[in-house]
Design a protein around this motif. Structure first.
Motif: not given
Lengths: 292, 218
Positions: A22-23, A272-281
């Protein structure tokens, strides 16, 4: 050989297809890397004095010589911002780590012991969180001389509550699993059950809470410094830079407030972007969010 | 002798799942407990293994009443019971490879040094191959995982085995292998067995004595 490769592909399928492409994740990662590199490399590599005063060149708008312009005593704002970001990031990371440690310890204790210990601890958490945390933070920071560590303590002591709640809830739900029963029957002590089975299971959640806390703690440092309670004014931090530039905003000089402000927003978005991706995993069904 | 007398137990204060249940298991004896779903068999099994504190009633272990449960029970008493649960997925810590899963009780009780040797013996007993030992629970089948859970239950050489629907999720051949492993262990050590289930044929063939619970005891 082929089997091992196939297995690896199968295992990494979720990572490669769902999130890394994802971008948002890529731009967040790029911003985070740039921020960290700037903070780590600029001070030792660039031999410039951030405190160098040049009254002849005060309050210059952005130019080639000073890309971010200069402040009211002619200091280069780009250099001040990088040094300020360094201090703010240090405070943010230290405060977030401390808060996550306190929160994890308190939450795990409450969840693992249960009963009246749990009720007592959680009422204490409710009590502390009923006080506005900026107010409590101001109170704590006012007890010390201005400096970096009082700000870290103030932010950490007001921000462990959410981590404690998250960790307690996770521990409570894990505690009733049969594998904990099996560990009890296998002779494990309370301590061993907590350290071996419960804490490793909640660490991803606690780590995520800690990462999301970093920008929040930076904002708090800036708020405290802006109120004149955080860092001493000669220490460049994003909060003290904005506070120092307040006066010149009204006479049309926008650059001394805009750039430090951007320096707060950029790492916030990156984290926020990195943590969001982490949480989605961790939990693909729940949307990620950053609470400030 | 394991004696449960007038046990009333449950999870909510005013709604006990088990009421006034009594059961005895002599050393070396295999007792089966049969009954419909939801009648409190598993709860009684957890009480018997000192994992759930009953609301009233007494549990006598070799004539001595047990007063403390779970972590508060003395370690020698807790580890006198080997427990195997119905769902292997939920009774295995998802982070531990099978070798650690099986050796965990040994390490928790300070017998970690003998773990490697005991692990080899246990895996042979339950029929696990060594290549599975480095895998985590999600990388093995239910049957393989239940074998590992049985090995874990046998690790501390318990005097009592509590098998709570141990074979409910498994196919016939794995069921036969696990029952054979339990019986082999009991023959060599003289351990008592409390087997909970609702497969009449299996429980009747497996156990010396069978107790039937009729309807939910409410």
């Amino acid at each position: 050989m082929a089997e091992a490769a196939a297995e690896r592909e199968w295992r990494s399928y979720g990572i490669s297809r769902r999130s890394t492409h994802t971008i948002r994740l890529r731009s967040s990662a790029a911003l985070a890397v740039v921020t960290v590199l700037a903070v780590l490399l600029v001070p030792p590599l660039v031999q410039l004095d951030q405190q160098a005063v040049d009254l002849a060149a005060k309050l210059r708008p952005p130019s080639w010589a000073h890309p971010f312009g200069t402040d009211d005593v002619g200091r280069d704002l780009l250099l001040r911002c990088v040094y300020g970001l360094r201090v703010s990031l240090l405070v943010g990371v230290a405060a977030a780590l401390t808060a996550a440690l306190i929160g994890t310890a308190v939450g795990a204790t409450a969840g693992a012991l249960g009963g009246w210990v749990d009720r007592g601890i959680m009422r204490l958490v409710d009590t502390v969180s009923s006080v506005p945390h900026l107010l409590l933070g101001v109170f704590i920071v006012a007890m010390f001389r201005p400096g970096v560590w009082p700000v870290v303590i103030s932010v950490a002591l007001t921000h462990w509550l959410s981590t404690a709640r998250i960790v307690r809830a996770e521990v409570l739900s894990l505690r009733s699993r049969p594998y904990i029963d099996a560990a009890v029957s296998g002779g494990a002590s309370r301590w061993r059950v907590t350290v071996r089975h419960l804490l490793p299971a909640v660490l991803p959640q606690a780590g995520l809470a800690a990462v999301l806390m970093v920008p929040h703690a930076m904002w708090h440092e800036s708020a405290l410094s802006f109120l004149g309670l955080g860092l001493p004014t000669h220490t460049a931090s994003l909060g003290t830079l904005i506070q120092g530039a307040r006066g010149s905003l009204l006479v049309g000089q926008w650059w001394p407030t805009l750039f430090p402000g951007l320096f707060i927003i950029v790492p916030t978005l990156a984290v926020a972007g990195l943590a969001g991706a982490w949480r989605e995993r961790l939990n693909p069904r729940r949307r990620s969010e950053l609470t400030l | 002798m394991l004696e449960l007398r007038d046990i009333t137990a449950g999870y909510a204060r005013n709604a006990p799942v088990v009421r006034n249940a009594s059961l005895t298991v002599a050393p070396g004896e295999a007792v089966g407990l049969l009954g419909p779903s939801g009648c409190g068999k598993s709860t009684l099994a957890r009480v018997a293994a000192l994992l759930h504190r009953p609301d009233s009633g007494t549990l006598l272990l070799d004539g001595e009443p047990v007063r403390r449960w779970r972590h508060r029970a003395p370690r020698e008493l807790r580890t006198a019971f080997g427990v195997v649960f119905q769902q292997p997925r939920l009774s295995a810590d998802p982070r531990l490879p099978l070798a650690d899963l099986i050796a965990e009780p040994l390490r928790a009780t300070g017998e970690g040094k003998a773990a490697a040797e005991r692990l080899a013996a246990l895996t042979t007993t339950v029929g696990l191959t060594p290549d599975l030992l480095s895998r985590r629970p999600h990388e093995v089948s239910d049957g393989q995982l239940q074998r590992a859970c049985l090995a874990r239950a046998l690790a501390l050489r318990p005097r009592w085995l509590v098998c709570d629907e141990m074979t409910a999720m498994l196919d016939a051949s794995t069921t036969a292998a696990l029952v054979a492993a339990v019986e082999h262990y009991r023959r060599s050590t003289g351990a008592g067995l409390l087997a909970v289930g609702h497969d009449h044929v299996l429980i009747h063939r497996w156990c010396d004595r069978t107790v039937h619970w009729k309807a939910p005891s409410s």
